[in-house]
Design an enzyme around this catalytic site. Structure first.
Site, PDB file in Angstrom:
ATOM      1  N   ASP A 117     -23.523   5.891 -49.117  1.00 59.44           N
ATOM      2  CA  ASP A 117     -22.079   5.755 -48.984  1.00 59.44           C
ATOM      3  C   ASP A 117     -21.798   5.382 -47.526  1.00 59.44           C
ATOM      4  O   ASP A 117     -22.699   5.368 -46.677  1.00 59.44           O
ATOM      5  CB  ASP A 117     -21.339   7.024 -49.413  1.00 59.44           C
ATOM      6  CG  ASP A 117     -19.891   6.707 -49.784  1.00 59.44           C
ATOM      7  OD1 ASP A 117     -19.421   5.585 -49.467  1.00 59.44           O
ATOM      8  OD2 ASP A 117     -19.216   7.549 -50.389  1.00 59.44           O
TER       9      ASP A 117
HETATM   10  C1  BGC Z   1     -16.282   5.848 -50.405  1.00 60.31           C
HETATM   11  C2  BGC Z   1     -16.935   5.010 -51.473  1.00 60.31           C
HETATM   12  C3  BGC Z   1     -16.590   3.561 -51.275  1.00 60.31           C
HETATM   13  C4  BGC Z   1     -17.020   3.148 -49.890  1.00 60.31           C
HETATM   14  C5  BGC Z   1     -16.783   1.695 -49.562  1.00 60.31           C
HETATM   15  C6  BGC Z   1     -16.581   5.311 -49.029  1.00 60.31           C
HETATM   16  O1  BGC Z   1     -15.896   5.977 -48.032  1.00 60.31           O
HETATM   17  O2  BGC Z   1     -16.720   7.173 -50.527  1.00 60.31           O
HETATM   18  O3  BGC Z   1     -16.537   5.450 -52.739  1.00 60.31           O
HETATM   19  O4  BGC Z   1     -17.199   2.785 -52.250  1.00 60.31           O
HETATM   20  O5  BGC Z   1     -16.324   3.923 -48.943  1.00 60.31           O
HETATM   21  O6  BGC Z   1     -15.453   1.412 -49.444  1.00 60.31           O
END
Ligand code: BGC
Length: 731
Positions: free
Chosen positions: A271
């Protein structure tokens, strides 16, 4: 390209080029480091690293996050391909969660339709619009099971039930990916967040998760598992720890469970910043150790943070990390690029004309309208709705609240969706009633200025015959980083509702929100309550159709609404305790598992939702009192539409395993059917009970069915159930 050619390509890559493939840069970083002029830099959902990549590194980066539109994607890919030594194309990834430009209801709302086909269709359209803007991978579905509405990300989930989570997550994957990833209108799906992120303690985002492996397997895994079985190409790790180890560097999760046991052979991405964050967790001394732990655990792509690109080369050169681990990860990324057809044509998905043609296409809007109507849950109705019968007796209605004429009803994760492109409730009602009815509109409260104008509310109520309240949360109050400790209607909105209630005029509350809220007072004081969640681009029209009665509400909750915050977590498939209050009749007996001040039951249970009809359930029947190994039995029931509207009813089958080597939930949803019934029509339906429904993970974390007794129930929701009978499973 054949796989052998990918292997040849890998052999030609320098170690540095390989490591750069494992890096996902956000658009601002590409922008800063390159010479291209992009017209926007995309959304940012975490800490920015502000790095500038040297040209050699920049043109070897593996993928880009949040490249807004086709023009950007074209410029970036063009500059990249002109400079990449080996002609390896870039991958573009984006959070296309519930629509791209045409926004569908938030996933928690869509889940309330209990309609996998409909969800698949919305995902197909989202991919069609998203891919036209050059995006190859969407970070969806979020298959995190949830039990705590304080967590803002419940809006992205399918709710609290493992079966629905599995079925609906898989539907998203099928919709996004279609039958052929090379099809220009598809996107690869990335199921997230592996694993157990939905159990963040106290509902606080990014917080600790601590649960047994058995709980993970019995409740939390099914959504990820079925997404993978449906073919999801990518898995994203979660921010939380599992068994004390951050998921992003958790070898048990990423190698033993995900790859070896669940059979996932696609790409694993961290993530946003989550590899660096293992240092903050205290699971690595520094970036170098974080990089080592990540690659050893099986993490292929690092999103935005830079531990891999700063440390992997040294780790390999000094012999601490095997280069074969890097080769494995790079190979997976090359394979994905190949599956998407990017080696043949790096610009395959980047088409400004298609973008122009598909975004907000009238057919997409039409689907957004029907899905919003199929996702809104009628929670209460004291014979006021539908309005169609009453409208001729009314001269004017009041439409009051901060969300009355507000396009901020598309919800968090709205990609390229725009508030101003959404149909507000006011516009929807005007479209519906035109000159037939005077609509007196008053916001009463403004989320931004926090100004309440109760006098204006009073006046508007006074001059109207009926009040519709449009209250709820501002749309950024839920979603990532959107945890709340109070689950009331924020700000002084209750004062608006009190004014309406005090007037003794019928008051219909239309709610816009991203999570279950605390609604006891509203349930006691409003004439009707329609939970619309964040209904998306066509919200206003869909709600007008529901309020008027052109569409009969049919959605049912997939997450319990607590009686009050102190009851959380409250979910229907909990374990039995040794001191269940149901066992003892004496109301004053103290030593039971209950509260002194509130019931144990939620205000609105899982599976609950009303329609404009009453449906009568007959006494259900079970075909046998015994089920042998490899056999099936069935449970049947007749349902009659007693009302005067055609409607859809979601009929639910629950099973309780009465005893086991480990305790079993008090009930579990095992199947459901959404049936259509004309007024006066009745239908007999039959559920087949199969062995799969009786399986669970035991103390050794093995999936088993244990011989013993099972109770079967059929009903309209998890609370109001009809007992079918008991059968004995013999192995
Ligand atoms: C979130 C994800 C997301 C990613 C990209 C993160 O902060 O937890 O779910 O896909 O950002 O935007």
């Amino acid at each position: 390209m054949e796989e052998i050619k990918l292997k040849n390509l890998l052999e030609k890559m320098t170690l540095k080029e390989k490591i750069m493939q494992l890096y996902q840069s956000d658009l601002p970083t590409f922008n800063r480091s390159s010479s291209s002029e992009l017209d926007s830099t995309g959304p940012v959902t975490g800490p920015e690293n502000n790095i500038i990549l040297d040209k050699e590194s920049l043109y070897s980066v593996g993928s880009i996050l949040n490249c807004n539109n086709a023009k950007n994607a074209y410029n970036v890919q063009k500059e990249y391909m002109e400079n990449n030594r080996l002609g390896i194309p870039l991958l573009f990834m984006f959070d296309v969660v519930h629509g791209f430009r045409t926004i569908f209801p938030i996933p928690l709302a869509l889940a309330c339709s209990w309609n996998p086909d409909l969800i698949e269709e919305t995902a197909r359209i989202a991919a069609k619009e998203g891919s036209a803007s050059g995006n190859n991978v969407t970070f969806a579905p979020m298959s995190d099971l949830v039990r705590d509405p304080r967590w803002g990300r419940v809006m992205e989930s399918q709710g609290e039930d493992p079966l629905l989570n599995a079925l609906l997550s898989a539907a998203y994957v099928r919709g996004f990916q279609g039958n052929d990833l090379k099809d220009q209108e598809t996107m690869a799906a990335c199921v997230k967040h592996f694993a157990g992120y939905g159990a963040s303690e106290a509902g606080r985002d990014y917080n600790t998760v601590d649960m047994s492996e058995q709980k993970l397997r019995n409740f939390y895994l099914s959504g990820y598992q079925k997404s993978i079985e449906a073919g999801a190409e990518m898995v994203m790790t979660s921010f939380n720890i599992f068994k004390g180890v951050p998921a992003t560097a958790n070898k048990f999760l990423l190698r033993d469970l995900l790859r070896d046991e669940m059979g996932f052979d696609g790409t694993v991405i961290s993530d946003y910043d989550s590899l660096t964050e293992i240092i903050d967790h205290g699971a690595a001394r520094d970036g170098k150790e974080a990089a080592k732990r990540g690659i050893e655990a099986g993490l292929d792509i690092e999103m935005v943070s830079t531990e891999y690109i700063h440390h992997l080369e040294d780790l390999v050169l000094e012999g601490t990390v095997e280069e074969s681990l890097i080769d494995e990860a790079v190979m997976r990324i090359l394979k994905l690029k190949n599956k998407l057809g990017l080696f043949e044509d790096p610009f395959r998905y980047i088409e400004p004309e298609r973008e122009e043609k598909t975004h907000l296409h009238p057919e997409h809007r039409k689907l957004a309208r029907s899905t919003a109507a199929e996702s809104a849950v009628l929670l209460k109705n004291d014979e006021i709705l539908p309005l169609e019968d009453k409208i001729d007796q009314l001269e004017s209605i009041a439409l009051i609240g901060p969300l009355a004429d507000n396009g901020g009803i598309i919800g968090f994760w709205n990609a390229l969706g725009k508030n101003e492109e959404a149909v507000t409730l006011k516009e929807g009602l005007e479209n519906k009633y035109g000159d037939r009815l005077k609509i007196n509109v008053e916001a009463g409260y403004n989320f931004e200025t926090e100004q309440l104008d109760i006098e204006a509310v009073k006046k508007t109520v006074e001059k109207s015959d009926l009040v519709i309240l449009a209250l709820g949360e501002e749309q950024n109050m839920s979603g990532e980083g959107g945890s709340r400790a109070y689950l009331d209607l924020p700000g002084p909105q209750k004062k608006i509702a009190e004014t309406a209630a005090d007037s003794n005029k019928p008051a219909v509350l239309v709610l816009f929100n991203g999570r279950p809220l605390e609604l006891k007072w509203y349930d006691d004081n409003m004439t009707a309550i329609l939970e619309s969640w964040f209904p998306g681009t066509e919200g206003g029209n869909a709600l007008a159709n529901l309020l008027n009665g052109d569409v009969n509400p049919s959605a049912k909750l997939t997450m319990s609404f607590p009686y009050t915050v102190g009851q959380i977590p409250v979910y229907y498939n909990h374990y039995s305790t040794g001191r269940s209050p149901e066992k003892v009749e004496d109301k004053n007996y103290r030593f039971l598992s209950r509260y002194q001040d509130i019931p144990n039951q939620p205000l609105y249970p899982f599976g609950f939702g009303l329609s404009y009809n009453d449906y009568e359930y007959s006494k259900p029947e079970l075909s046998s009192k015994e089920m042998k190994k490899e056999d099936t039995i069935s449970a049947s029931i007749e349902i009659e539409n007693l009302g005067s509207y055609s409607g859809k009813e979601i009929v639910q089958l629950y099973i309780r395993d009465l005893y086991g080597t480990t305790v079993r939930p008090v009930k579990e949803l095992k199947d459901f059917m959404k049936i259509s019934l004309e007024p006066g029509e009745s239908k007999r339906i039959e559920f087949e009970i199969i062995e799969d429904m009786l399986k669970f993970y035991n103390l050794e974390n093995k999936q088993v069915i244990e011989a013993g007794e099972f109770e079967v129930f059929i009903g309209a929701n998890s609370r109001d159930l009809n007992y079918c009978g008991k059968f004995e499973y013999k192995d």
